[in-house]
Design a protein around this motif. Structure first.
Motif, PDB file in Angstrom:
ATOM      1  N   TYR A  15       0.808  -1.222   0.000  1.00  0.00           N
ATOM      2  CA  TYR A  15       0.000   0.000   0.000  1.00  0.00           C
ATOM      3  C   TYR A  15       0.840   1.270   0.000  1.00  0.00           C
ATOM      4  N   HIS A  16       2.161   1.107  -0.037  1.00  0.00           N
ATOM      5  CA  HIS A  16       3.059   2.259   0.019  1.00  0.00           C
ATOM      6  C   HIS A  16       2.637   3.183   1.147  1.00  0.00           C
ATOM      7  N   ASN A  17       2.405   2.592   2.301  1.00  0.00           N
ATOM      8  CA  ASN A  17       1.901   3.364   3.415  1.00  0.00           C
ATOM      9  C   ASN A  17       2.681   2.989   4.666  1.00  0.00           C
ATOM     10  N   ARG A  18       3.348   3.967   5.262  1.00  0.00           N
ATOM     11  CA  ARG A  18       4.206   3.683   6.418  1.00  0.00           C
ATOM     12  C   ARG A  18       3.536   4.023   7.739  1.00  0.00           C
ATOM     13  N   THR A  19       2.249   4.370   7.666  1.00  0.00           N
ATOM     14  CA  THR A  19       1.574   4.864   8.865  1.00  0.00           C
ATOM     15  C   THR A  19       1.659   3.917  10.047  1.00  0.00           C
ATOM     16  N   PHE A  20       1.608   2.603   9.751  1.00  0.00           N
ATOM     17  CA  PHE A  20       1.565   1.638  10.848  1.00  0.00           C
ATOM     18  C   PHE A  20       2.895   1.378  11.500  1.00  0.00           C
ATOM     19  N   GLY A  21       3.961   1.708  10.752  1.00  0.00           N
ATOM     20  CA  GLY A  21       5.293   1.371  11.239  1.00  0.00           C
ATOM     21  C   GLY A  21       5.506   1.778  12.669  1.00  0.00           C
ATOM     22  N   ALA A  22       5.084   3.011  12.993  1.00  0.00           N
ATOM     23  CA  ALA A  22       5.325   3.536  14.338  1.00  0.00           C
ATOM     24  C   ALA A  22       4.557   2.758  15.399  1.00  0.00           C
ATOM     25  N   PHE A  23       3.503   2.027  14.990  1.00  0.00           N
ATOM     26  CA  PHE A  23       2.734   1.250  15.974  1.00  0.00           C
ATOM     27  C   PHE A  23       3.201  -0.203  16.054  1.00  0.00           C
ATOM     28  N   VAL A  24       3.563  -0.764  14.897  1.00  0.00           N
ATOM     29  CA  VAL A  24       3.884  -2.192  14.872  1.00  0.00           C
ATOM     30  C   VAL A  24       5.302  -2.459  15.387  1.00  0.00           C
ATOM     31  N   LEU A  56      -2.803  -8.118  13.496  1.00  0.00           N
ATOM     32  CA  LEU A  56      -2.758  -6.878  12.709  1.00  0.00           C
ATOM     33  C   LEU A  56      -4.173  -6.323  12.523  1.00  0.00           C
ATOM     34  N   ALA A  57      -5.125  -7.220  12.298  1.00  0.00           N
ATOM     35  CA  ALA A  57      -6.519  -6.774  12.143  1.00  0.00           C
ATOM     36  C   ALA A  57      -6.997  -6.124  13.432  1.00  0.00           C
ATOM     37  N   PHE A  58      -6.577  -6.709  14.554  1.00  0.00           N
ATOM     38  CA  PHE A  58      -6.918  -6.138  15.855  1.00  0.00           C
ATOM     39  C   PHE A  58      -6.359  -4.718  15.969  1.00  0.00           C
ATOM     40  N   ALA A  59      -5.086  -4.552  15.555  1.00  0.00           N
ATOM     41  CA  ALA A  59      -4.451  -3.236  15.624  1.00  0.00           C
ATOM     42  C   ALA A  59      -5.217  -2.231  14.769  1.00  0.00           C
ATOM     43  N   THR A  60      -5.580  -2.630  13.539  1.00  0.00           N
ATOM     44  CA  THR A  60      -6.303  -1.701  12.679  1.00  0.00           C
ATOM     45  C   THR A  60      -7.696  -1.424  13.257  1.00  0.00           C
ATOM     46  N   GLY A  61      -8.314  -2.453  13.814  1.00  0.00           N
ATOM     47  CA  GLY A  61      -9.650  -2.277  14.398  1.00  0.00           C
ATOM     48  C   GLY A  61      -9.616  -1.313  15.576  1.00  0.00           C
ATOM     49  N   LEU A  82     -10.006   6.641   7.898  1.00  0.00           N
ATOM     50  CA  LEU A  82     -10.852   5.581   8.435  1.00  0.00           C
ATOM     51  C   LEU A  82     -11.155   4.530   7.378  1.00  0.00           C
ATOM     52  N   GLU A  83     -11.366   4.980   6.138  1.00  0.00           N
ATOM     53  CA  GLU A  83     -11.680   4.046   5.054  1.00  0.00           C
ATOM     54  C   GLU A  83     -10.529   3.057   4.872  1.00  0.00           C
ATOM     55  N   PHE A  84      -9.303   3.612   4.890  1.00  0.00           N
ATOM     56  CA  PHE A  84      -8.127   2.768   4.714  1.00  0.00           C
ATOM     57  C   PHE A  84      -8.043   1.721   5.820  1.00  0.00           C
ATOM     58  N   LEU A  85      -8.261   2.176   7.052  1.00  0.00           N
ATOM     59  CA  LEU A  85      -8.191   1.249   8.192  1.00  0.00           C
ATOM     60  C   LEU A  85      -9.240   0.156   8.077  1.00  0.00           C
ATOM     61  N   GLU A  86     -10.442   0.545   7.683  1.00  0.00           N
ATOM     62  CA  GLU A  86     -11.530  -0.413   7.590  1.00  0.00           C
ATOM     63  C   GLU A  86     -11.251  -1.451   6.509  1.00  0.00           C
ATOM     64  N   GLU A  87     -10.767  -0.963   5.364  1.00  0.00           N
ATOM     65  CA  GLU A  87     -10.507  -1.892   4.266  1.00  0.00           C
ATOM     66  C   GLU A  87      -9.367  -2.837   4.634  1.00  0.00           C
ATOM     67  N   LEU A  88      -8.336  -2.256   5.275  1.00  0.00           N
ATOM     68  CA  LEU A  88      -7.194  -3.071   5.674  1.00  0.00           C
ATOM     69  C   LEU A  88      -7.644  -4.134   6.668  1.00  0.00           C
TER      70      LEU A  88
END
Lengths: 481, 357
Positions: free
Chosen positions: B93-102, B150-155, B255-261
């Motif tokens: 997804y070329h998205n680094r947003t989660f890096g800081a959490f994971v 990971l789904a839990f984290a996004t949820g 939010l859309e991104f998180l939900e889809e992920l």
């Protein structure tokens, strides 16, 4: 027509999603109870548990209540079976109820859409490429074939216009995937019912050297196998000199009409199968009283001579070939160890380190005596240079076999295979439709795309973008040349 | 190089990656972002090498088995799957947003595994585990667990970002669930600090030390204080949870991104769990124990988790559930997964065996 009404009502009841949700919840919650209350165990264990939960005063009452509700053998209780039957009915009827609707969607042919409707779709795209309709059409067809579509062509717009519409669909059968999963679950449940009703599950303990024509149910009733099974040998191997078991093996023979028809060494994970019965290595133990057949097997190598294997019982005497000395087996220990004062003792009843105490006599005089242990090669060497190795002790142990006959297991496995196919199709395939409108305009062709998918919209959008963006690129390059 | 050193490098690497990821959010500089990815990938490679070395070491000891057979190894492998999943998402997804959490999660988990004193010995396998199904069943189960994690984290992130009213049930759910997680980790940390329970076996640790410094303490006041403290944490999280939202808003997660992920990760985890966890597990059980399904606590809890995710999928497809409801469901799913993975070993065996000891 009251009858039909009742059938309708029952049918409607079983198609309800609310029922499905309720059943999911009931199965999940009751299963939790089943994992907390120990199943099929001695009453004492659960009384202890209830004492902890409700206090000693109520433990007995709680246990009696739980037992009468079938909570101590919950998964086989009539009500849990009832819930599973309801679940199966719900699943079947829900699926059958929705099937005609899905069949309509699957069989519905894809049709061209009105030009004005191109904006109404979830996935839409518009681009212009250089060239005319003759060059644009094959390029668009080519682009559509990339993601595996087989486009159909139709004239579009007013009869005067030269507009062309290409349209296609793919993956429509993936809509059935969910039903494949649901019916696989039913198949698995049917398989388990076949196993429970027509199968057999029991056990058999066989001392080394003994034969049995029956196995026993959990309740202890005899069950005739139709053939006999004999345990020729049993052995536990350990990791190095530790007491951590590496493997349990039983050497089994199947005997039918007095003849040995099959011999196999079984181990944990490697059972024996014969005439629908499977024999699993599930345990072992020591025969309570060493039976008269118990034997010690020794490998004797005289100094400079050839080794020879002999077997004898405790109390018997053996000769060392070529020498005039003989040994008498005085005692046996299943697991020999020495304490701080070097006194020998057996540290467990299991055959972890079998050993024998041997007294060697030559010319009527005791020359030497000592322990010979299976695990310690240093105990095998005799002062006169000969070697006496304890190879095995036979007839001391029994093997514990789990015996099962389950004609439903293949039905269950078939269900598992179908469910895997269903899951793959349900999650990774989708029903896609696409319409491409080509409108010539001066030296350009306007391409309008509308598309639909029942799953993974962004993924499909990405595919469409990549194939059609390449189109602009390719034709632009062609123009430049 | 030996596996403990490489595990150490990975542990430190994940924390470094976390800092660089945070730097990336502050400076929004592509070069910093690439560095963050590089550090995280290097730590991941180091952990992969450590797993391989441990595998090889087991052969050197004459045992020879995949490093997947006890609590220590499975936790390490879980972290590995989690990072693998994260890196796949980042590249896809070329998205680094989660890096800081994971990455801090991965680093903390590795550190925590170190601290709890779970036995790290390479132990030989009991006969029942000597099967080729071990690799297939355990790997796939853990890949699925990591996906559900990971789904839990996004949820949870979704819930943090989408709620702020204190009387909203979704808000209450995430503040309570989040603080319970924190409390459990803190209580286990307290156990370690009090007892230095290093070197004891898993079973001993669980029975003898788990929560002994707090909730299961021998001194009455400590127990009361622990529960009061836990309650205070929950109330504080509920009272000030919205502050977290303010902080996270700056990360620009949609939010859309998180939900889809959330859905996509479950759509990968669910089939893998069904096949590897349930079906392969059943086939193996059939071979080793002679029953493909025996309703033992582990199997039953796997089924419960499976039912929760099946419910999630049906709610989404049939009822069109979206947003908070679906995020709550995916979080509940992971709570049952944790129970399947750890709770069954810790809690149920404990319930049954205290009296016997």
């Amino acid at each position: 027509m009251a009858d039909k009404n009742i059938i309708d009502k029952v049918w409607k009841f079983f198609t309800s999603v609310k029922l499905a949700v309720a059943l999911f919840a009931v199965i999940a919650l009751s299963s939790i109870i089943g994992t907390v209350v120990e199943q099929n165990s001695q009453p004492e264990k659960n009384i202890k548990l209830f004492t902890k939960m409700f206090g000693a005063a109520y433990a007995q009452t709680a246990y009696k209540t739980a037992a009468s509700l079938g909570l101590t053998d919950m998964y086989h209780s009539w009500w849990f079976t009832g819930i599973l039957i309801c679940f199966a009915a719900n699943l079947t009827i829900c699926s059958i109820d929705k099937l005609p609707h899905i069949r309509r969607i699957v069989n519905e042919p894809v049709k061209p859409i009105e030009t004005k409707d191109f904006d109404k779709y979830g996935i839409k795209k518009e681009l212009a490429i250089d060239g005319n309709i003759e060059t644009a059409k094959p390029a668009a067809l080519e682009a559509l074939k990339k993601p595996g579509m087989h486009p159909i062509e139709a004239a579009a717009g007013s009869p005067a216009s030269k507009d062309i519409q290409l349209y296609a669909h793919s993956g429509r059968y993936s809509r059935y995937a969910v039903y494949v999963i649901h019916f696989s679950i039913i198949i698995i449940l049917i398989g388990s019912v076949i196993g429970v009703t027509l199968g057999f599950s029991g056990y058999l303990t066989l001392p080394e050297g003994e034969t049995s024509a029956v196995a026993y149910t959990q309740e202890g009733a005899e069950h005739s196998l139709g053939f006999s099974i004999r345990c020729d040998n049993f052995a536990v191997s350990f990791y190095g000199t530790s007491d951590m078991p590496k493997d349990y093996s039983s050497w089994l023979s199947v005997i039918e009409n007095g003849k040995t028809v099959l011999k196999k060494t079984i181990g944990v994970n490697y059972p024996l199968k014969y005439k629908g019965y499977t024999f699993y290595q599930s345990g072992y133990g020591v025969v309570p009283k060493n039976n008269s057949k118990s034997l010690i097997i020794l490998n004797i190598t005289p100094k400079g001579g050839k080794s020879e294997q002999i077997s004898l019982a405790v109390g018997e005497t053996f000769k060392i070939p070529g020498a005039n000395s003989s040994g008498k087996v005085i005692a046996f220990s299943p697991a020999l160890a020495f304490d701080k004062n070097d006194r020998p003792y057996s540290y467990t009843e299991n055959m972890n380190n079998p050993a024998i105490y041997v007294e060697f006599t030559a010319e009527d005089k005791v020359r030497h005596s000592g322990w010979i242990a299976k695990r310690y090669p240093q105990t095998w060497a005799m002062p006169d240079g000969s070697k006496v190795e304890l190879v095995h002790n036979w007839g001391y142990q029994y093997t514990g076999l789990q015996v099962r006959k389950d004609p439903g297991v293949w039905v269950v496995y078939a269900g598992c295979i179908f469910i895997t196919i269903g899951l793959y199709s349900a999650f990774f395939l989708s029903h896609k439709k696409i319409w491409v409108l080509l409108q010539p305009e001066k030296s350009k062709v306007i391409i309008k795309i509308a598309a639909f998918t029942n799953k993974n919209k962004t993924g499909y959008e990405g595919v469409i973008n990549s194939v059609f963006n390449r189109l602009t690129h390719v034709t632009a390059q062609g123009q430049r040349r | 190089m030996s596996s403990p050193i490489l595990f150490g490098i990975a542990e430190v690497g994940y924390f470094m990656a976390m800092m660089v990821y945070i730097g990336y959010f502050i400076f929004k500089n592509e070069a910093v972002g690439v560095t963050a990815t590089a550090v995280a990938s290097a730590a991941f490679l180091s952990q992969s090498a450590a797993l391989i070395f441990r595998w090889v070491e087991s052969y050197g000891m004459g045992i020879g088995r995949a490093p997947l057979t006890n609590l220590y190894e499975s936790l390490i492998f879980f972290v590995w799957c989690l990072m693998l999943g994260y890196l796949i998402i980042e590249f896809k997804y070329h998205n680094r947003t989660f890096g800081a959490f994971v990455t801090p999660l991965a680093g903390l988990a590795l550190g925590f595994i170190d601290l709890t004193g779970i036995s790290k010995e390479i132990e030989p396998l009991v006969p029942a585990l000597q099967s080729n199904w071990l690799l297939a069943h355990v790997t796939m189960s853990f890949i699925a667990y990591a996906a559900f994690g990971l789904a839990f984290a996004t949820g949870m992130l979704y819930l943090v970002l989408s709620t702020e009213k204190r009387n909203e049930s979704s808000y209450i759910f995430w503040t309570v669930a989040g603080s319970v997680f924190f409390i459990v980790l803190a209580a286990m940390g307290a156990d370690f600090l009090t007892f230095k329970a290093a070197g004891t076996s898993q079973q001993q640790f669980i029975k003898g030390y788990l929560f002994k410094a707090t909730f299961r303490s021998d001194s009455g006041p400590t127990v009361w204080l622990s529960f009061a403290g836990a309650l205070a944490i929950i109330i504080a999280a509920w009272r000030y949870g919205y502050v977290l939202k303010r902080m996270l808003m700056t990360f620009g997660l949609s939010l859309e991104f998180l939900e889809e992920l959330n859905y996509k990760i479950i759509a990968v985890g669910f089939p893998i769990f069904t096949l590897g966890g349930l079906i392969f597990g059943a086939i193996w059980a059939d071979q080793a124990w002679g029953v493909y399904w025996s309703w033992d606590p582990k199997e039953t809890w796997s089924l419960i988790s499976w039912l929760v995710y099946a419910f999630y999928l049906h709610a989404r497809y049939l009822r069109g559930w979206r947003g908070n409801k679906i995020a709550v469901l995916s979080s509940i799913g992971f709570i049952t997964v944790i129970f399947t993975y750890l709770g069954v070993n810790i809690f149920l065996s404990g319930l049954h065996s205290y009296g016997e000891a």
